[in-house]
Design a protein around this motif. Structure first.
Motif, PDB file in Angstrom:
ATOM      1  N   ARG A  34       0.812  -1.207   0.000  1.00 19.27           N
ATOM      2  CA  ARG A  34       0.000   0.000   0.000  1.00 19.27           C
ATOM      3  C   ARG A  34       0.856   1.272   0.000  1.00 19.27           C
ATOM      4  N   ALA A 315      -2.269   3.939  10.857  1.00 19.89           N
ATOM      5  CA  ALA A 315      -3.038   4.652   9.825  1.00 19.89           C
ATOM      6  C   ALA A 315      -2.520   6.082   9.684  1.00 19.89           C
TER       7      ALA A 315
ATOM      8  N   GLU B 132     -16.687   6.743  -2.762  1.00 14.22           N
ATOM      9  CA  GLU B 132     -17.246   6.529  -1.423  1.00 14.22           C
ATOM     10  C   GLU B 132     -18.752   6.291  -1.484  1.00 14.22           C
ATOM     11  N   ILE B 139     -22.031   6.196   4.814  1.00 18.10           N
ATOM     12  CA  ILE B 139     -21.109   5.502   5.728  1.00 18.10           C
ATOM     13  C   ILE B 139     -19.704   5.521   5.126  1.00 18.10           C
ATOM     14  N   PRO B 140     -18.690   5.969   5.867  1.00 17.42           N
ATOM     15  CA  PRO B 140     -17.354   6.134   5.265  1.00 17.42           C
ATOM     16  C   PRO B 140     -16.581   4.820   5.171  1.00 17.42           C
ATOM     17  N   GLN B 143     -13.332   4.970   2.550  1.00 15.30           N
ATOM     18  CA  GLN B 143     -12.233   5.701   3.201  1.00 15.30           C
ATOM     19  C   GLN B 143     -11.612   4.869   4.318  1.00 15.30           C
ATOM     20  N   THR B 144     -12.450   4.205   5.094  1.00 17.34           N
ATOM     21  CA  THR B 144     -11.963   3.414   6.221  1.00 17.34           C
ATOM     22  C   THR B 144     -11.083   2.273   5.731  1.00 17.34           C
ATOM     23  N   LEU B 145     -11.523   1.577   4.693  1.00 19.45           N
ATOM     24  CA  LEU B 145     -10.712   0.460   4.181  1.00 19.45           C
ATOM     25  C   LEU B 145      -9.455   0.965   3.477  1.00 19.45           C
ATOM     26  N   GLU B 147      -7.805   3.858   3.899  1.00 14.97           N
ATOM     27  CA  GLU B 147      -6.817   4.581   4.693  1.00 14.97           C
ATOM     28  C   GLU B 147      -6.783   4.183   6.165  1.00 14.97           C
ATOM     29  N   SER B 148      -7.925   4.244   6.849  1.00 16.93           N
ATOM     30  CA  SER B 148      -7.880   4.083   8.298  1.00 16.93           C
ATOM     31  C   SER B 148      -7.438   2.688   8.712  1.00 16.93           C
ATOM     32  N   LEU B 149      -7.798   1.674   7.939  1.00 19.16           N
ATOM     33  CA  LEU B 149      -7.400   0.312   8.278  1.00 19.16           C
ATOM     34  C   LEU B 149      -6.332  -0.195   7.316  1.00 19.16           C
ATOM     35  N   GLY B 331      -6.146   2.190  -2.732  1.00 19.84           N
ATOM     36  CA  GLY B 331      -5.488   1.818  -1.486  1.00 19.84           C
ATOM     37  C   GLY B 331      -4.248   0.974  -1.714  1.00 19.84           C
TER      38      GLY B 331
END
Lengths: 430, 430
Positions: A34, A315, B132, B139-140, B143-145, B147-149, B331
């Motif tokens: 990534r 993250a 998105e 529901i984000p 973005q969550t998959l 970047e955040s996770l 990602g």
């Protein structure tokens, strides 16, 4: 040198630092797919260099005990602050920013106290100061407010932000144990620290709420102006009473916008058992937001622990690497956050739960009803039971919506009555 | 020219397009505080220029009916594709990318079918292709998959992705109405279209699952290899039976990694009533993820509607503006997504719910038990009731974990018995 590893300095090697290092080790190849670059923990700042460690981030990781060894190292790209507390953490974060390094932190207490100053410094230096791990463990709430809901006005945010308190309330509720037993269990399970003050008195949730208010509203709500009440006075008896009326008692962090002012606070409150937040049990956290475009959404997950919190730190590190100078620290362009317009807490309107303990004699209800009527408080439900044999009986009142100051005046008058036996217990109903 | 407005071309002006334009209008000042630039809808592509419109995005917005007027306009910075469907949408997205414009789309069907090709084109052109809004409304989750996770290996993802089906199942469950009544109500409420095929046969959820699988695993799971079953054969009778055993029937989109292969599908399944997904009622969506660092997390919100979906489109537009060429579309660095290793659906292991309708006569249970035993299927619970007067009785079996192919063989044998009256009903239990 696109493919050289990112050099990371870590301040603190406790639960979260170790969690982060473990994730980096296990998911190395994955992260490479990534990011295209490795992440290397070059230096770890610890208090005691002589402590034996069963796990080290990398064979060549250097352990140091001086802040300067992080802050002044020109090879470090990012400093991760995980020591917590105020003064030393401030020195590390400000020092790193001043020497040109972006920073990732999980320190909600410091952000609540000194956030505006630190964000202002980061903006002047054109550096990233990221803090996903400061609220809600691995739940991506910071990212969601900063980016995914950036086009929304947030009408309200209602959250369970302290896993320790939520675990204790769940245990009290499900196993009918009292507060001190619940605290002992939480300590045995590692959910509560030896000194649980920050958690059970609501301060941890308050720090997190200050961080979220800035993200949602672009305004600073000073911690010292926030009404904060913890769970340390909650009784299993009132939890049971709340259940009888269809409510679950939760430690709630709340902020609402009301005609341009913010109403905010941390307090135990009754949540309707049909509401999603009432289903959040054990050490979990959850945030329910209402945006003017997105409507209601909820994010739910583990609010603490080395791996979940390490996931959030990672993250942030990956975002700093990917965003490559297009940093977005606060979600707003203004660097100096203005203080919010604050709605006087006494003017807050909600439904209320009151438990009044009275002598069992004629005329009592009439007096209580007269006092409530004088304050313009309308009673929605009333329950009087003969608990054990004895002359004292608890009367539980659920009111319709009323201002907090009316309720407080009523309670003051009620508690001065000679037939009232102990201070009236009071919770808000959400 | 940092402060000139971003010029947006909109393809389609239905629910989502109108929602987006309304958000831009109401939250103009707010968006400015975060972006520093205005967002201006310059052009809207519609089918019928003569249709009367009660609302237009801006006084100078131009309505056009030719794709070229969007694709070839050099003033447009971003094209937002909201017409849905395949061919025309493909022409708009590919054309916009080829002429140097980043794209935002809510088109899950097209992404499921042609995603790899379009992402590859966007990568070659160094442009953003954001989506998105294609999954879960506001529901984000993308973005969550993304970047955040990003640092997590995703062990499993289990989701309610079709609001129409979930609304219908909730109504059937709570009001004991049958499938056709529930469909009529969904159509009256605007949750279901006149032709509900895509929703009730599971294809909408399947498109969304393909999008999420790519984000979670960096691999393409071809839509035509995905097992897909909708709710169009679900009976209120079996929903009631499931409830008796403590389960709620939900249309589930599932993907799990199992020794390097992906097990995935869309199907109605029994969800334990203690699981958070069982609490997701009405037209809401939710995604439950299990990451190897973050543990379990859930995101919940409105899966459709003009304002929630418009909120997601706006988040993508703002991210494209902020990220300023540091676009992250998938990602992953690899532009050509490889096809996933796919676990044969027949090898999937889970618990199962079977309803077998038999003639009420001696020896029936013994035969059924023998067949299950021959397939090595262990029975966990069994319920036989005398429903109305009559000679046919339903036998409900809940099994322990068994491979799908064992269950299928058992059902085949059972349904060939002369005392079995109708095809056996079968659901997986999660």
């Amino acid at each position: 040198m696109q493919n050289t590893p990112i050099q990371i300095g870590l301040a603190g090697f406790g639960t979260v630092g170790t969690g982060l290092a473990q994730i980096l080790l296990h998911n190395t190849e994955w992260i490479g797919k990534r990011l295209g670059r490795g992440l290397h923990i070059k230096t770890v700042l610890v208090q005691d260099l002589n402590k034996t460690r069963s796990f080290i981030p990398a064979p060549d990781t250097r352990f140091v005990d001086s802040i300067d060894a992080l802050v002044d190292d020109p090879d470090l790209d990012i400093v991760v602050e995980l020591i917590g507390g105020l003064d030393k953490a401030y020195e590390i974060i400000a020092g790193s920013l001043n020497s040109g390094k972006s920073v990732v932190t999980a320190n909600k207490a410091l952000l609540a106290e000194k956030g505006p100053e630190l964000f202002s410094l980061a903006a002047r230096k054109h550096l990233g100061l990221y803090y996903e791990a400061s609220v809600g463990g691995g739940i991506p709430i910071v990212q969601t407010l900063k980016e995914s809901l950036a086009g929304n006005r947030i009408k309200s945010l209602m959250a369970i932000l302290n896993g320790t308190s939520n675990y204790m309330l769940s245990e009290m509720s499900q196993k009918q144990i009292d507060y001190s037993q619940a605290l002992t269990r939480a300590q045995e399970k590692g959910y509560a620290e030896a000194d649980p003050t920050l958690d059970v008195e609501g301060w941890d949730a308050a720090h997190k709420l200050c961080v979220l208010i800035r993200l949602a509203y672009g305004r600073d709500y000073p911690l010292n102006m926030l009404p904060v009440q913890g769970i340390n006075t909650v009784s299993v008896y009132d939890i049971g009473k709340a259940q009888q009326f269809g409510y679950v008692l939760k430690l709630i962090a709340l902020v609402k916008e009301q005609s341009g002012s913010l109403q905010a606070g941390v307090f135990p409150a009754l949540v309707n058992q049909d509401h999603m937040l009432s289903k959040v049990d054990g050490p979990f956290n959850a945030v329910v937001l209402e945006g003017n475009a997105v409507g209601p959404i909820m994010l739910y997950g583990q609010g603490a622990g080395g791996l979940p919190t390490g996931s959030a730190v990672l993250a942030d590190i990956m975002a700093l690497v990917n965003q490559n100078a297009a940093y977005n620290n606060t979600g707003f362009l203004e660097n100096d956050l203005r203080t919010a317009n604050i709605l006087q807490p006494e003017l807050t309107v909600s439904k209320h739960f009151l438990r009044i303990t009275v002598q069992d004699r004629p005329g009592v209800l009439a007096v209580l009803a007269r006092i409530m009527g004088d304050q313009n408080i309308s009673i929605a439900q009333l329950n009087q039971t003969q608990e054990a044999a004895g002359q004292f009986v608890p009367i539980v009142l659920l009111t319709h919506a009323a201002q907090l100051q009316q309720i407080q005046s009523a309670i003051q008058e009620i508690d001065s009555l000679e037939f009232v036996q102990s201070p009236t217990v009071h919770y808000r109903i959400l």
